[in-house]
Write a protein that holds these residues in place. Structure first.
Motif, PDB file in Angstrom:
ATOM      1  N   UNK A 159      -9.097   6.162   6.903  1.00  0.00           N
ATOM      2  CA  UNK A 159      -9.462   6.913   5.707  1.00  0.00           C
ATOM      3  C   UNK A 159      -8.568   6.543   4.533  1.00  0.00           C
ATOM      4  N   UNK A 160      -7.299   6.286   4.820  1.00  0.00           N
ATOM      5  CA  UNK A 160      -6.344   5.985   3.761  1.00  0.00           C
ATOM      6  C   UNK A 160      -6.746   4.724   2.996  1.00  0.00           C
ATOM      7  N   UNK A 161      -7.336   3.761   3.696  1.00  0.00           N
ATOM      8  CA  UNK A 161      -7.737   2.519   3.043  1.00  0.00           C
ATOM      9  C   UNK A 161      -8.819   2.743   1.995  1.00  0.00           C
ATOM     10  N   UNK A 162      -9.513   3.875   2.072  1.00  0.00           N
ATOM     11  CA  UNK A 162     -10.591   4.162   1.123  1.00  0.00           C
ATOM     12  C   UNK A 162     -10.176   5.202   0.071  1.00  0.00           C
ATOM     13  N   UNK A 177      -6.603  18.062   7.977  1.00  0.00           N
ATOM     14  CA  UNK A 177      -7.151  16.708   7.864  1.00  0.00           C
ATOM     15  C   UNK A 177      -7.974  16.590   6.588  1.00  0.00           C
ATOM     16  N   UNK A 178      -8.551  15.428   6.381  1.00  0.00           N
ATOM     17  CA  UNK A 178      -9.484  15.241   5.270  1.00  0.00           C
ATOM     18  C   UNK A 178     -10.810  15.858   5.709  1.00  0.00           C
ATOM     19  N   UNK A 179     -10.859  17.186   5.644  1.00  0.00           N
ATOM     20  CA  UNK A 179     -11.996  17.944   6.156  1.00  0.00           C
ATOM     21  C   UNK A 179     -13.291  17.515   5.470  1.00  0.00           C
ATOM     22  N   UNK A 180     -14.301  17.200   6.296  1.00  0.00           N
ATOM     23  CA  UNK A 180     -15.584  16.770   5.754  1.00  0.00           C
ATOM     24  C   UNK A 180     -15.804  15.276   5.829  1.00  0.00           C
ATOM     25  N   UNK A 181     -14.737  14.516   6.197  1.00  0.00           N
ATOM     26  CA  UNK A 181     -14.865  13.059   6.216  1.00  0.00           C
ATOM     27  C   UNK A 181     -15.355  12.522   7.557  1.00  0.00           C
ATOM     28  N   UNK A 240       0.827  -1.215   0.000  1.00  0.00           N
ATOM     29  CA  UNK A 240       0.000   0.000   0.000  1.00  0.00           C
ATOM     30  C   UNK A 240       0.861   1.264   0.000  1.00  0.00           C
ATOM     31  N   UNK A 241       0.497   2.198  -0.852  1.00  0.00           N
ATOM     32  CA  UNK A 241       1.215   3.462  -0.919  1.00  0.00           C
ATOM     33  C   UNK A 241       0.796   4.321   0.264  1.00  0.00           C
ATOM     34  N   UNK A 242       1.767   4.930   0.937  1.00  0.00           N
ATOM     35  CA  UNK A 242       1.471   5.679   2.160  1.00  0.00           C
ATOM     36  C   UNK A 242       1.471   7.183   1.960  1.00  0.00           C
ATOM     37  N   UNK A 276     -12.315   9.661  -1.618  1.00  0.00           N
ATOM     38  CA  UNK A 276     -11.555  10.012  -2.817  1.00  0.00           C
ATOM     39  C   UNK A 276     -12.021  11.343  -3.410  1.00  0.00           C
ATOM     40  N   UNK A 277     -13.337  11.477  -3.563  1.00  0.00           N
ATOM     41  CA  UNK A 277     -13.888  12.699  -4.162  1.00  0.00           C
ATOM     42  C   UNK A 277     -13.666  13.897  -3.252  1.00  0.00           C
TER      43      UNK A 277
END
Length: 279
Positions: free
Chosen positions: A255-258, A209-213, A52-54, A224-225
């Motif tokens: 989150x990274x897994x998705x 962060x991944x704001x909104x997740x 997996x790419x990190x 992703x989107x």
């Protein structure tokens, strides 16, 4: 992915061995050794490809900046942070009803403010002094938390450089203490965020962060989107005027897994190429 990579590598190695055998017959005089070496190389290649790419890193020539998407702990990153808030800028985490202590907001209070909600509230109040609330909830309608509502897109700049926190309101806190947001709200919040970072951040490194997740319940977009929306907003805004020299979007392991990081890398490369064409 592993099997496909191994088969592709085996085809490539076979072609090389056949070509080498024609030029150097001694190379293939021991077929067992050649086969074992070929299989080892193919398996190693497959494992490397399947790992997996990190992280993804993209350099932009216009403007001169770097964008990094990586797995990690947001609050272990150096420099300035982005933290999403609701339109009421609530901070109470005592009972977990208003703000979840595991959320980014909850972690901000625990790790940047050592649980001192009064200090965080005082800094928020100072940062919001020049912003007029758009509504006030009554104690009957919203018995818990704060009752002043600020415009979606409001950014409160907290702390001092080089450890500023950009608190951006991109969601609405319901009177039942359930936050909700829309794509338009997030886009507006990001637009105002980049303006605030441009004014106050002095081009220093920014981490978000991944704001909104999380608990904002932005169900219209998957991870992703959502990530691409954030990256697109940042890059387009940076074309107009620089925001920072380095943006790090830090995602949690779950989150990274998705997230398809190779596709994210291709997306960023496309944006970088587009920037070069606009020079």
């Amino acid at each position: 992915m592993f099997a496909g990579s191994v088969l592709a590598a085996f085809g490539g190695v076979s072609a090389v061995v056949q070509f080498a055998g024609q030029l150097f017959p001694g190379v293939v005089s021991r077929p067992g050794l050649v086969l074992a070496g070929s299989v080892t190389l193919c398996l190693a290649w497959g494992l490397a490809r399947a790992r997996p790419q990190a992280a993804v890193r993209q350099e932009f020539a216009r403007p001169g900046m770097t964008v990094v998407v990586e797995e990690g702990d947001l609050f272990e990153q150096p420099g300035q942070l982005v933290v999403g808030f609701t339109d009421t800028f609530d901070t109470v985490v005592d009972d977990g009803v208003v703000i979840n202590d595991g959320s980014v907001q909850g972690q901000l209070l625990a790790r940047r403010y050592a649980g001192d909600a009064r200090r965080l509230d005082a800094e928020l109040a100072t940062a919001l002094e020049g912003v007029t609330p758009v509504a006030w909830e009554s104690a009957r309608d919203k018995p818990r938390g704060k009752r002043a509502r600020y415009p979606v897109g409001t950014v409160a700049v907290l702390g001092t450089r080089p450890d500023l926190v950009f608190a951006v309101a991109y969601s609405r806190m319901g009177n039942d203490c359930v936050a909700s947001s829309k794509v338009q709200d997030l886009w507006l919040g990001l637009d105002r965020l980049w303006d605030a970072v441009h004014r106050h951040g002095q081009l220093e490194r920014l981490t978000m962060p991944l704001t909104g997740a999380g608990l904002a319940r932005l169900h219209d977009l998957d991870e992703d989107s959502l990530l691409r929306l954030i990256l697109l907003s940042f890059v387009v805004h940076s074309w107009e005027r620089p925001v920072c020299r380095e943006l790090h979007v830090v995602v949690r392991p779950g989150e990274l897994a998705r997230i398809d990081l190779p596709e994210t890398g291709a997306f960023l490369a496309g944006l970088a190429a587009g920037a070069r064409r606009h020079v």
